[in-house]
Design a protein around this motif. Structure first.
Motif, PDB file in Angstrom:
ATOM      1  N   ALA A   6     -19.161  50.652   5.768  1.00  0.00           N
ATOM      2  CA  ALA A   6     -20.465  50.607   6.420  1.00  0.00           C
ATOM      3  C   ALA A   6     -21.611  50.716   5.422  1.00  0.00           C
ATOM      4  CB  ALA A   6     -20.571  51.715   7.459  1.00  0.00           C
ATOM      5  N   ASP A   7     -21.374  51.317   4.270  1.00  0.00           N
ATOM      6  CA  ASP A   7     -22.427  51.444   3.264  1.00  0.00           C
ATOM      7  C   ASP A   7     -21.898  50.928   1.934  1.00  0.00           C
ATOM      8  OD1 ASP A   7     -24.547  52.037   1.646  1.00  0.00           O
ATOM      9  OD2 ASP A   7     -24.471  54.192   1.959  1.00  0.00           O
ATOM     10  N   LEU A   8     -22.375  49.774   1.535  1.00  0.00           N
ATOM     11  CA  LEU A   8     -21.933  49.144   0.296  1.00  0.00           C
ATOM     12  C   LEU A   8     -23.029  49.140  -0.762  1.00  0.00           C
ATOM     13  CD1 LEU A   8     -19.946  46.146   1.794  1.00  0.00           C
ATOM     14  CD2 LEU A   8     -19.029  48.264   0.853  1.00  0.00           C
ATOM     15  N   GLU A   9     -23.956  50.089  -0.666  1.00  0.00           N
ATOM     16  CA  GLU A   9     -25.046  50.149  -1.637  1.00  0.00           C
ATOM     17  C   GLU A   9     -24.479  50.245  -3.051  1.00  0.00           C
ATOM     18  OE1 GLU A   9     -29.210  52.515  -2.447  1.00  0.00           O
ATOM     19  OE2 GLU A   9     -27.758  53.389  -1.077  1.00  0.00           O
ATOM     20  N   GLY A  10     -25.030  49.423  -3.936  1.00  0.00           N
ATOM     21  CA  GLY A  10     -24.581  49.412  -5.314  1.00  0.00           C
ATOM     22  C   GLY A  10     -23.450  48.437  -5.587  1.00  0.00           C
ATOM     23  N   LYS A  11     -22.920  47.815  -4.540  1.00  0.00           N
ATOM     24  CA  LYS A  11     -21.849  46.835  -4.698  1.00  0.00           C
ATOM     25  C   LYS A  11     -22.436  45.426  -4.686  1.00  0.00           C
ATOM     26  CE  LYS A  11     -18.694  50.005  -4.384  1.00  0.00           C
ATOM     27  NZ  LYS A  11     -17.934  50.454  -5.523  1.00  0.00           N
ATOM     28  N   VAL A  12     -21.777  44.493  -5.369  1.00  0.00           N
ATOM     29  CA  VAL A  12     -22.195  43.092  -5.399  1.00  0.00           C
ATOM     30  C   VAL A  12     -21.110  42.267  -4.723  1.00  0.00           C
ATOM     31  CG1 VAL A  12     -22.800  41.121  -6.849  1.00  0.00           C
ATOM     32  CG2 VAL A  12     -23.457  43.442  -7.542  1.00  0.00           C
ATOM     33  N   VAL A  13     -21.527  41.384  -3.817  1.00  0.00           N
ATOM     34  CA  VAL A  13     -20.601  40.549  -3.061  1.00  0.00           C
ATOM     35  C   VAL A  13     -20.972  39.087  -3.282  1.00  0.00           C
ATOM     36  CG1 VAL A  13     -19.755  39.995  -0.757  1.00  0.00           C
ATOM     37  CG2 VAL A  13     -20.389  42.338  -1.304  1.00  0.00           C
ATOM     38  N   LEU A  14     -19.970  38.240  -3.549  1.00  0.00           N
ATOM     39  CA  LEU A  14     -20.172  36.809  -3.684  1.00  0.00           C
ATOM     40  C   LEU A  14     -19.620  36.127  -2.440  1.00  0.00           C
ATOM     41  CD1 LEU A  14     -20.912  34.279  -5.375  1.00  0.00           C
ATOM     42  CD2 LEU A  14     -18.567  34.354  -6.263  1.00  0.00           C
ATOM     43  N   VAL A  15     -20.484  35.365  -1.752  1.00  0.00           N
ATOM     44  CA  VAL A  15     -20.081  34.657  -0.538  1.00  0.00           C
ATOM     45  C   VAL A  15     -20.253  33.161  -0.779  1.00  0.00           C
ATOM     46  CG1 VAL A  15     -20.528  34.320   1.925  1.00  0.00           C
ATOM     47  CG2 VAL A  15     -20.814  36.591   0.914  1.00  0.00           C
ATOM     48  N   THR A  16     -19.168  32.407  -0.665  1.00  0.00           N
ATOM     49  CA  THR A  16     -19.265  30.957  -0.784  1.00  0.00           C
ATOM     50  C   THR A  16     -19.503  30.370   0.595  1.00  0.00           C
ATOM     51  OG1 THR A  16     -16.881  30.658  -0.565  1.00  0.00           O
ATOM     52  CG2 THR A  16     -17.752  30.904  -2.796  1.00  0.00           C
ATOM     53  N   GLY A  17     -20.234  29.266   0.646  1.00  0.00           N
ATOM     54  CA  GLY A  17     -20.532  28.646   1.940  1.00  0.00           C
ATOM     55  C   GLY A  17     -21.397  29.527   2.808  1.00  0.00           C
ATOM     56  N   GLY A  18     -22.321  30.237   2.195  1.00  0.00           N
ATOM     57  CA  GLY A  18     -23.112  31.229   2.908  1.00  0.00           C
ATOM     58  C   GLY A  18     -24.316  30.714   3.656  1.00  0.00           C
ATOM     59  N   THR A  19     -24.442  29.392   3.825  1.00  0.00           N
ATOM     60  CA  THR A  19     -25.623  28.865   4.511  1.00  0.00           C
ATOM     61  C   THR A  19     -25.371  28.534   5.973  1.00  0.00           C
ATOM     62  OG1 THR A  19     -25.138  26.618   3.748  1.00  0.00           O
ATOM     63  CG2 THR A  19     -26.640  27.940   2.391  1.00  0.00           C
ATOM     64  N   THR A  39     -25.029  34.433  -2.499  1.00  0.00           N
ATOM     65  CA  THR A  39     -24.426  33.393  -1.676  1.00  0.00           C
ATOM     66  C   THR A  39     -24.538  32.055  -2.390  1.00  0.00           C
ATOM     67  OG1 THR A  39     -24.325  32.411   0.535  1.00  0.00           O
ATOM     68  CG2 THR A  39     -26.495  33.011  -0.277  1.00  0.00           C
ATOM     69  N   VAL A  40     -23.474  31.273  -2.296  1.00  0.00           N
ATOM     70  CA  VAL A  40     -23.385  30.000  -2.997  1.00  0.00           C
ATOM     71  C   VAL A  40     -23.338  28.879  -1.970  1.00  0.00           C
ATOM     72  CG1 VAL A  40     -21.988  28.626  -4.578  1.00  0.00           C
ATOM     73  CG2 VAL A  40     -22.141  31.091  -4.888  1.00  0.00           C
ATOM     74  N   GLY A  41     -24.128  27.838  -2.206  1.00  0.00           N
ATOM     75  CA  GLY A  41     -24.130  26.678  -1.324  1.00  0.00           C
ATOM     76  C   GLY A  41     -24.661  25.465  -2.059  1.00  0.00           C
ATOM     77  N   ARG A  42     -24.728  24.351  -1.357  1.00  0.00           N
ATOM     78  CA  ARG A  42     -25.165  23.099  -1.986  1.00  0.00           C
ATOM     79  C   ARG A  42     -26.621  22.762  -1.730  1.00  0.00           C
ATOM     80  NH1 ARG A  42     -20.463  19.396   0.338  1.00  0.00           N
ATOM     81  NH2 ARG A  42     -20.969  20.698   2.098  1.00  0.00           N
ATOM     82  N   ASP A  43     -27.293  23.478  -0.841  1.00  0.00           N
ATOM     83  CA  ASP A  43     -28.643  23.121  -0.419  1.00  0.00           C
ATOM     84  C   ASP A  43     -29.603  24.286  -0.678  1.00  0.00           C
ATOM     85  OD1 ASP A  43     -31.000  22.822   1.230  1.00  0.00           O
ATOM     86  OD2 ASP A  43     -29.928  21.300   2.378  1.00  0.00           O
ATOM     87  N   GLN A  44     -30.507  24.091  -1.649  1.00  0.00           N
ATOM     88  CA  GLN A  44     -31.428  25.162  -2.034  1.00  0.00           C
ATOM     89  C   GLN A  44     -32.312  25.620  -0.878  1.00  0.00           C
ATOM     90  OE1 GLN A  44     -31.623  26.739  -5.266  1.00  0.00           O
ATOM     91  NE2 GLN A  44     -32.627  28.175  -3.892  1.00  0.00           N
ATOM     92  N   LYS A  45     -32.786  24.684  -0.048  1.00  0.00           N
ATOM     93  CA  LYS A  45     -33.646  25.064   1.078  1.00  0.00           C
ATOM     94  C   LYS A  45     -32.899  25.981   2.047  1.00  0.00           C
ATOM     95  CE  LYS A  45     -36.762  21.127   1.017  1.00  0.00           C
ATOM     96  NZ  LYS A  45     -37.296  19.979   1.732  1.00  0.00           N
ATOM     97  N   LYS A  46     -31.631  25.668   2.332  1.00  0.00           N
ATOM     98  CA  LYS A  46     -30.836  26.519   3.226  1.00  0.00           C
ATOM     99  C   LYS A  46     -30.590  27.883   2.588  1.00  0.00           C
ATOM    100  CE  LYS A  46     -28.354  22.948   5.786  1.00  0.00           C
ATOM    101  NZ  LYS A  46     -27.024  22.403   6.107  1.00  0.00           N
ATOM    102  N   LEU A  47     -30.319  27.911   1.300  1.00  0.00           N
ATOM    103  CA  LEU A  47     -30.108  29.180   0.607  1.00  0.00           C
ATOM    104  C   LEU A  47     -31.365  30.039   0.663  1.00  0.00           C
ATOM    105  CD1 LEU A  47     -28.144  27.806  -2.456  1.00  0.00           C
ATOM    106  CD2 LEU A  47     -27.241  29.398  -0.748  1.00  0.00           C
ATOM    107  N   ASP A  48     -32.519  29.418   0.448  1.00  0.00           N
ATOM    108  CA  ASP A  48     -33.787  30.144   0.534  1.00  0.00           C
ATOM    109  C   ASP A  48     -34.010  30.696   1.932  1.00  0.00           C
ATOM    110  OD1 ASP A  48     -34.240  29.537  -2.136  1.00  0.00           O
ATOM    111  OD2 ASP A  48     -35.628  27.882  -1.690  1.00  0.00           O
ATOM    112  N   SER A  49     -33.661  29.913   2.939  1.00  0.00           N
ATOM    113  CA  SER A  49     -33.819  30.341   4.323  1.00  0.00           C
ATOM    114  C   SER A  49     -32.940  31.545   4.639  1.00  0.00           C
ATOM    115  CB  SER A  49     -33.483  29.179   5.265  1.00  0.00           C
ATOM    116  OG  SER A  49     -33.554  29.583   6.602  1.00  0.00           O
ATOM    117  N   VAL A  50     -31.715  31.534   4.135  1.00  0.00           N
ATOM    118  CA  VAL A  50     -30.807  32.661   4.343  1.00  0.00           C
ATOM    119  C   VAL A  50     -31.385  33.912   3.698  1.00  0.00           C
ATOM    120  CG1 VAL A  50     -28.535  33.593   3.750  1.00  0.00           C
ATOM    121  CG2 VAL A  50     -28.735  31.257   4.585  1.00  0.00           C
TER     122      VAL A  50
END
Length: 70
Positions: A6-19, A39-50
């Motif tokens: 429930a509390d992941l403060e200080g942790k780093v998470v990589l999510v692919t297809g995050g848009t 988060t990793v994706g192919r569309d910068q506008k969608k990534l910015d929106s997320v």
């Protein structure tokens, strides 16, 4: 029932297809648990929106995992 991680403060998470879809939901859940989300994706506008739409610490990186030889 308590929520695991429930509390992941200080942790780093990589999510692919995050848009969209499951990746978007997962990115939001990790951000709500106070993790730093990349988060990793192919569309910068969608990534910015997320990043803007979920609050928390979400950063987007443009990368197409289907073309790993580049």
């Amino acid at each position: 029932m308590p929520v695991p991680y429930a509390d992941l403060e200080g942790k780093v998470v990589l999510v692919t297809g995050g848009t969209s879809g499951l990746g978007l939901a997962i990115a939001g859940a990790f951000a709500a648990a106070r993790a730093r989300v990349i988060t990793v994706g192919r569309d910068q506008k969608k990534l910015d929106s997320v990043a803007q739409g979920h609050g928390g610490d979400i950063q987007g990186m443009v990368f197409d995992l289907s073309h790993t030889e580049e």
